[in-house]
Write a protein that holds these residues in place. Structure first.
Motif, short mmCIF file in Angstrom:
data_model
loop_
_atom_site.label_atom_id
_atom_site.label_comp_id
_atom_site.label_asym_id
_atom_site.label_seq_id
_atom_site.Cartn_x
_atom_site.Cartn_y
_atom_site.Cartn_z
N GLU A 2 -26.76 2.19 21.69
CA GLU A 2 -26.68 0.92 22.39
C GLU A 2 -27.19 -0.24 21.54
N SER A 3 -28.20 0.03 20.69
CA SER A 3 -28.71 -1.04 19.83
C SER A 3 -27.68 -1.43 18.77
N ILE A 4 -26.94 -0.46 18.26
CA ILE A 4 -25.88 -0.76 17.30
C ILE A 4 -24.78 -1.57 17.98
N GLN A 5 -24.42 -1.17 19.19
CA GLN A 5 -23.37 -1.86 19.93
C GLN A 5 -23.78 -3.30 20.23
N SER A 6 -25.03 -3.53 20.58
CA SER A 6 -25.46 -4.90 20.87
C SER A 6 -25.50 -5.74 19.60
N TRP A 7 -25.92 -5.14 18.47
CA TRP A 7 -25.94 -5.88 17.21
C TRP A 7 -24.52 -6.27 16.79
N VAL A 8 -23.59 -5.33 16.88
CA VAL A 8 -22.20 -5.62 16.52
C VAL A 8 -21.63 -6.67 17.46
N SER A 9 -21.99 -6.61 18.73
CA SER A 9 -21.51 -7.60 19.69
C SER A 9 -22.00 -9.00 19.34
N LYS A 12 -20.24 -10.24 15.23
CA LYS A 12 -18.89 -9.71 15.08
C LYS A 12 -18.31 -9.96 13.69
N LEU A 13 -18.39 -11.20 13.22
CA LEU A 13 -17.79 -11.52 11.92
C LEU A 13 -18.51 -10.84 10.77
N THR A 14 -19.83 -10.74 10.87
CA THR A 14 -20.59 -10.06 9.83
C THR A 14 -20.21 -8.59 9.76
N SER A 15 -20.09 -7.96 10.90
CA SER A 15 -19.76 -6.53 10.90
C SER A 15 -18.33 -6.29 10.42
N ILE A 16 -17.40 -7.18 10.77
CA ILE A 16 -16.03 -7.02 10.28
C ILE A 16 -15.96 -7.27 8.78
N GLY A 17 -16.69 -8.26 8.29
CA GLY A 17 -16.73 -8.52 6.84
C GLY A 17 -17.36 -7.37 6.07
N ALA A 18 -18.41 -6.79 6.62
CA ALA A 18 -19.04 -5.65 5.97
C ALA A 18 -18.11 -4.45 5.95
N LEU A 19 -17.39 -4.25 7.03
CA LEU A 19 -16.42 -3.15 7.08
C LEU A 19 -15.31 -3.37 6.06
N TRP A 20 -14.84 -4.61 5.93
CA TRP A 20 -13.79 -4.92 4.97
C TRP A 20 -14.27 -4.65 3.55
#
Length: 78
Positions: A2-9, A12-20
């Motif tokens: 749940e903590s990961i989900q809240s951080w990603v929520s 959003k842009l940081t997590s998508i950029g890191a994934l890319w």
């Protein structure tokens, strides 16, 4: 989880950029070990793989957002 989900929520842009960026790195590492392509072609292939993964993640995020709004009945946040 749940903590990961809240951080990603919240990021959003940081997590998508890191994934890319990690997809680019993983694809470059894989293609370096498996194929005798020139570096420019490796980079093009890595970028295409990362873009495909990013589109899949963005589509999944949109579907999740839509599902979350339908189940909670909350109005849109624009």
């Amino acid at each position: 989880m749940e903590s990961i989900q809240s951080w990603v929520s919240e990021h959003k842009l940081t997590s998508i950029g890191a994934l890319w960026a990690s997809a680019i790195g993983a694809s470059l590492a894989y293609s370096r070990a498996k194929s005798p392509l020139k570096p420019s072609l490796r980079l093009i292939h890595a970028r295409m793989h990362a873009q495909a993964l990013t589109l899949a993640v963005l589509s999944s995020a949109a579907a999740y957002h839509y599902y979350e709004q339908r189940t909670t009945g909350e109005p849109k946040n624009n």
